[in-house]
Design a protein around this motif. Structure first.
Motif, PDB file in Angstrom:
ATOM      1  N   VAL A  31     -23.561  -1.088 -28.431  1.00 51.44           N
ATOM      2  CA  VAL A  31     -22.615  -1.962 -29.128  1.00 51.44           C
ATOM      3  C   VAL A  31     -21.973  -2.892 -28.107  1.00 51.44           C
ATOM      4  CG1 VAL A  31     -22.118  -0.293 -30.959  1.00 51.44           C
ATOM      5  CG2 VAL A  31     -20.734  -0.279 -28.875  1.00 51.44           C
ATOM      6  N   THR A  32     -21.378  -3.974 -28.610  1.00 56.42           N
ATOM      7  CA  THR A  32     -20.624  -4.866 -27.745  1.00 56.42           C
ATOM      8  C   THR A  32     -19.304  -4.201 -27.369  1.00 56.42           C
ATOM      9  OG1 THR A  32     -19.458  -5.935 -29.567  1.00 56.42           O
ATOM     10  CG2 THR A  32     -21.626  -6.844 -28.953  1.00 56.42           C
ATOM     11  N   GLU A  33     -18.553  -4.854 -26.492  1.00 56.43           N
ATOM     12  CA  GLU A  33     -17.258  -4.293 -26.097  1.00 56.43           C
ATOM     13  C   GLU A  33     -16.336  -4.149 -27.300  1.00 56.43           C
ATOM     14  OE1 GLU A  33     -13.810  -4.952 -22.665  1.00 56.43           O
ATOM     15  OE2 GLU A  33     -15.276  -6.534 -23.062  1.00 56.43           O
ATOM     16  N   ASP A  34     -16.553  -4.991 -28.341  1.00 53.39           N
ATOM     17  CA  ASP A  34     -15.734  -4.925 -29.550  1.00 53.39           C
ATOM     18  C   ASP A  34     -16.286  -3.953 -30.582  1.00 53.39           C
ATOM     19  OD1 ASP A  34     -13.988  -6.878 -28.551  1.00 53.39           O
ATOM     20  OD2 ASP A  34     -15.309  -8.488 -29.245  1.00 53.39           O
TER      21      ASP A  34
ATOM     22  N   ARG B 295     -29.093  13.532 -19.739  1.00 51.88           N
ATOM     23  CA  ARG B 295     -28.551  12.187 -19.561  1.00 51.88           C
ATOM     24  C   ARG B 295     -28.818  11.300 -20.768  1.00 51.88           C
ATOM     25  NH1 ARG B 295     -30.286  10.996 -13.216  1.00 51.88           N
ATOM     26  NH2 ARG B 295     -28.825  12.507 -12.322  1.00 51.88           N
ATOM     27  N   ILE B 296     -27.838  10.489 -21.094  1.00 54.84           N
ATOM     28  CA  ILE B 296     -28.035   9.413 -22.055  1.00 54.84           C
ATOM     29  C   ILE B 296     -28.408   8.185 -21.246  1.00 54.84           C
ATOM     30  CG2 ILE B 296     -26.953   7.964 -23.813  1.00 54.84           C
ATOM     31  CD1 ILE B 296     -25.051  10.302 -24.386  1.00 54.84           C
ATOM     32  N   VAL B 297     -29.594   7.664 -21.480  1.00 49.50           N
ATOM     33  CA  VAL B 297     -30.134   6.574 -20.665  1.00 49.50           C
ATOM     34  C   VAL B 297     -30.359   5.346 -21.536  1.00 49.50           C
ATOM     35  CG1 VAL B 297     -32.006   5.869 -19.113  1.00 49.50           C
ATOM     36  CG2 VAL B 297     -31.309   8.278 -19.218  1.00 49.50           C
ATOM     37  N   SER B 298     -30.008   4.187 -21.002  1.00 49.15           N
ATOM     38  CA  SER B 298     -30.273   2.942 -21.716  1.00 49.15           C
ATOM     39  C   SER B 298     -30.629   1.843 -20.726  1.00 49.15           C
ATOM     40  CB  SER B 298     -29.048   2.521 -22.534  1.00 49.15           C
ATOM     41  OG  SER B 298     -29.340   1.364 -23.289  1.00 49.15           O
ATOM     42  N   ARG B 299     -31.683   1.075 -21.061  1.00 46.15           N
ATOM     43  CA  ARG B 299     -32.090  -0.083 -20.267  1.00 46.15           C
ATOM     44  C   ARG B 299     -31.546  -1.328 -20.945  1.00 46.15           C
ATOM     45  NH1 ARG B 299     -36.904   0.293 -17.852  1.00 46.15           N
ATOM     46  NH2 ARG B 299     -36.399  -1.755 -16.995  1.00 46.15           N
TER      47      ARG B 299
ATOM     48  N   ALA C 148     -21.866   2.307 -25.830  1.00 49.92           N
ATOM     49  CA  ALA C 148     -22.694   2.888 -26.888  1.00 49.92           C
ATOM     50  C   ALA C 148     -21.798   3.607 -27.882  1.00 49.92           C
ATOM     51  CB  ALA C 148     -23.709   3.863 -26.305  1.00 49.92           C
ATOM     52  N   SER C 149     -22.271   3.730 -29.116  1.00 49.84           N
ATOM     53  CA  SER C 149     -21.537   4.473 -30.133  1.00 49.84           C
ATOM     54  C   SER C 149     -22.426   5.573 -30.697  1.00 49.84           C
ATOM     55  CB  SER C 149     -21.072   3.547 -31.263  1.00 49.84           C
ATOM     56  OG  SER C 149     -22.177   3.114 -32.028  1.00 49.84           O
TER      57      SER C 149
ATOM     58  N   ASP D   4     -32.207   0.666 -26.592  1.00 47.09           N
ATOM     59  CA  ASP D   4     -31.301   1.612 -27.224  1.00 47.09           C
ATOM     60  C   ASP D   4     -31.283   2.942 -26.473  1.00 47.09           C
ATOM     61  OD1 ASP D   4     -30.366  -0.045 -29.164  1.00 47.09           O
ATOM     62  OD2 ASP D   4     -31.726   0.643 -30.738  1.00 47.09           O
ATOM     63  N   PRO D   5     -30.145   3.613 -26.432  1.00 47.99           N
ATOM     64  CA  PRO D   5     -30.013   4.843 -25.639  1.00 47.99           C
ATOM     65  C   PRO D   5     -30.905   5.973 -26.157  1.00 47.99           C
ATOM     66  CG  PRO D   5     -27.860   3.963 -26.271  1.00 47.99           C
ATOM     67  CD  PRO D   5     -28.879   3.226 -27.064  1.00 47.99           C
TER      68      PRO D   5
END
Length: 251
Positions: free
Chosen positions: A95-98, A177-181, A200-201, A107-108
């Motif tokens: 997700v964005t900062e908002d 680990r939760i991994v995201s590229r 991430a949410s 995606d994670p």
């Protein structure tokens, strides 16, 4: 970590030279060995740019529910969240900062940390074998676009493995680990300067338990959490609140 992977890849080249009878095409042993070395050299040369443009974002979890070294090292008497693994992983999204969802590539996902060196070697070897045909085809075709695509897939596969590596001395943490590229969505200040972050949410109902860490006022902190989750059942569902069984106090 990139260089450690390069050393493993180069060791595979030596293995091909020493065991030609064990390969599917003994006549191409030297070619394949040279290919391994070239891939390792390219990865080593690219290491600095990988950190800036393709390095993953990682969040760390543990299978150890109530471990003293984890409280001391990371939580400082705080709290530990217990998740329902399948719901957590299936609901993860960038997700964005908002808080606006940004679905798509990167995606994670959840991966188990690798501590044992021989397991790393096996995964790197299998990954190279999986990518070998694409790379050989690209070289034979003399097609620069195919070469770039094959090199990109290979690099992505290496980064996927590197994202799970950890020193054996941390084995007791039983880390996942939760991994995201992806690219960072915001920065936070820290002791190392500005730290890039990716947000991430996940479904709040994936939270099944909150453990109050060892420290002062643990009973009071537990009672306040129970009151909070009682008022938030619509968001979280039934969340168990417990105290750490460790009789530890900060001095």
């Amino acid at each position: 970590m990139e260089l450690e992977s390069c050393d493993i890849i180069k060791s595979q080249a030596d293995w091909f030279n020493q065991n030609p009878e064990k390969t599917t095409s003994p006549e191409s042993v030297e070619f394949v060995a040279d290919l391994y070395r070239a891939i390792a050299a390219g990865l080593a040369t690219d290491a600095s740019s990988l950190k800036n443009t393709r390095a993953p974002f990682v969040a760390c979890l543990s299978r150890s529910r109530d471990q003293l070294s984890q409280w001391r090292g990371y939580a400082n008497g705080g709290y530990a969240l217990g998740f329902e693994p399948e719901l957590l992983e299936s609901s993860l999204q960038l997700v964005t900062e908002d808080g606006v969802a940004t679905p798509g590539e990167g995606d994670p996902y959840v991966a188990k940390a690798i501590y044992l060196s021989h397991l790393v070697g096996e995964r790197v070897d299998q990954m190279v074998q999986d990518r070998m045909n694409d790379t050989i085809e690209a070289i034979k075709a003399q097609d620069s676009a195919k070469k770039d695509k094959a090199a990109g897939k290979f690099t992505d596969s290496v980064i996927e493995i590197v994202s799970t590596l950890k020193h054996m001395k941390f084995y007791e943490e039983h880390e996942y680990r939760i991994v995201s590229r992806c690219r960072e969505s915001f920065f936070t200040p820290g002791s190392l300067g500005l730290i890039p972050r990716a947000k991430a949410s996940y479904n709040k109902k994936a939270v099944q338990e909150v453990i109050v860490g060892p420290g002062a006022f643990a009973e009071l902190r537990k009672a306040s959490l129970e009151r909070y989750f009682s008022s938030k059942k619509g968001d979280f569902g039934a969340v168990a609140v417990s105290q750490s069984a460790i009789p530890y106090r900060e001095l």
